[in-house]
Design an enzyme around this catalytic site. Sequence first.
Site, PDB file in Angstrom:
ATOM      1  N   ASP A  79       0.814  -1.224   0.000  1.00 35.03           N
ATOM      2  CA  ASP A  79       0.000   0.000   0.000  1.00 35.03           C
ATOM      3  C   ASP A  79       0.848   1.276   0.000  1.00 35.03           C
ATOM      4  OD1 ASP A  79      -2.594   1.123   0.082  1.00 35.03           O
ATOM      5  OD2 ASP A  79      -2.420   1.496   2.230  1.00 35.03           O
ATOM      6  N   ASP A 101       1.527   5.147  -5.280  1.00 36.16           N
ATOM      7  CA  ASP A 101       1.078   6.456  -4.809  1.00 36.16           C
ATOM      8  C   ASP A 101       1.951   7.560  -5.405  1.00 36.16           C
ATOM      9  OD1 ASP A 101       0.210   8.689  -3.530  1.00 36.16           O
ATOM     10  OD2 ASP A 101       0.259   7.838  -1.513  1.00 36.16           O
ATOM     11  N   ASN A 228     -10.288   1.287   3.014  1.00 28.55           N
ATOM     12  CA  ASN A 228      -8.985   1.173   3.667  1.00 28.55           C
ATOM     13  C   ASN A 228      -9.041   1.704   5.105  1.00 28.55           C
ATOM     14  OD1 ASN A 228      -8.056   0.386   1.162  1.00 28.55           O
ATOM     15  ND2 ASN A 228      -6.301   1.768   1.167  1.00 28.55           N
ATOM     16  N   THR A 231      -5.838   3.434  11.125  1.00 23.42           N
ATOM     17  CA  THR A 231      -5.751   4.084  12.424  1.00 23.42           C
ATOM     18  C   THR A 231      -6.707   3.486  13.455  1.00 23.42           C
ATOM     19  OG1 THR A 231      -5.046   6.095  11.311  1.00 23.42           O
ATOM     20  CG2 THR A 231      -5.881   6.339  13.550  1.00 23.42           C
TER      21      THR A 231
HETATM   22  O1  G3H Z   1      -4.196   3.202   3.009  1.00 24.41           O
HETATM   23  C1  G3H Z   1      -4.526   3.135   4.212  1.00 24.41           C
HETATM   24  C2  G3H Z   1      -5.693   3.829   4.713  1.00 24.41           C
HETATM   25  O2  G3H Z   1      -6.010   4.904   3.924  1.00 24.41           O
HETATM   26  C3  G3H Z   1      -5.759   3.995   6.196  1.00 24.41           C
HETATM   27  O3  G3H Z   1      -6.222   5.256   6.632  1.00 24.41           O
HETATM   28  O4  G3H Z   1      -5.375   5.047   8.957  1.00 24.41           O
HETATM   29  O5  G3H Z   1      -6.891   6.870   8.341  1.00 24.41           O
HETATM   30  O6  G3H Z   1      -7.750   4.546   8.445  1.00 24.41           O
HETATM   31  P1  G3H Z   1      -6.587   5.438   8.183  1.00 24.41           P
HETATM   32 ZN    ZN Z   2      -4.384   5.491   2.501  1.00 22.07          ZN
END
Ligand code: G3H
Ligand code: ZN
Length: 296
Positions: A79, A101, A228, A231
């Site tokens: 990712d 990305d 996704n 956090t």
């Molecule tokens: O690519 C990973 C996600 O976008 C995680 O985002 O940590 O804000 O849930 P988040």
């Molecule tokens: Zn992300």
Amino acid sequence: MPLVPTGRTVASGPVCAFNVITLEHAEAIVAGAEAAGRPVILQISENAVRFHDRRLAPIAAAARAVAAAATVDVALHLDHVVSRDLWRQAPEHGFGSIMVDASRLPYRENVAATRAAAEFSHARGLWVEAELGTVGGKEGEPPVDPHAPGSRTDPAQAASYVTQTGVDALAVAVGSAHAMTTRSAALDHSLIGRLRAEVAVPLVLHGSSGVPDEELRRAVLGGIVKVNIGTALNVAFTGSVRGTLAARPELVDPRRYLAPAREAMAETVTRFCRLVAGEADPQGSVAGLTLTVTES
Ligand code: G3H
Ligand code: ZN
């Protein structure tokens, strides 16, 4: 059950993709998905690889081994990859997909970098996601206002971007932001609808930890297919560790506080999986769980 291609999990309906930082994350994600009876995507970010001394092999091997023992379909995704050296390693470590990305680059450079990554990956059977627009809050980057003009994904440009790059899925900026510890993001559902109508590939929502239950359900009903989440697991993990150690300051064996922390993450995974699948959660909303462990 062996790893399955990422494209298969996405094709089976809306699916959650959770960030793996430690072995315990991978164990919790698979256990939580099994409890929900849902397929899941384990994703390892470039930032997580950096945390592991820039070595992809150990954490990828751990995730693969956990996935191989799962009773639900599990895919492995690399990712938020900026480094060309890193996305080129994905096939040899068993990843079924990458997210390249290049969103911080000017448009033309983003297209060129993403197309190169897609050509390389497709030749090796991998599924490719890219990002257009700016989902702010990534580690090491200045904060971005998700509501600022210009930060959202433009539907016409997105359609053209997908054609030019050949990607299989598109991460879109529709009001969410990374690393939120409160669930207060307001999404632009009208924009999601326009993107769904104009973009020929599945849409991905990043920064989903900060999106309230109702907003997330609406987003999925409106066309988001990959959700996704990172956090929210760390909020559950750290809140649990903090609570255990506060209650029992004499503990030194990490298993005593990692076991409940892993369980807290698994419960969060189960609730997100059920929410995204549109199933009622007998234990209440994900928001209820998160609020009890949010840091002050
Ligand atoms: O690519 C990973 C996600 O976008 C995680 O985002 O940590 O804000 O849930 P988040
Ligand atoms: Zn992300």
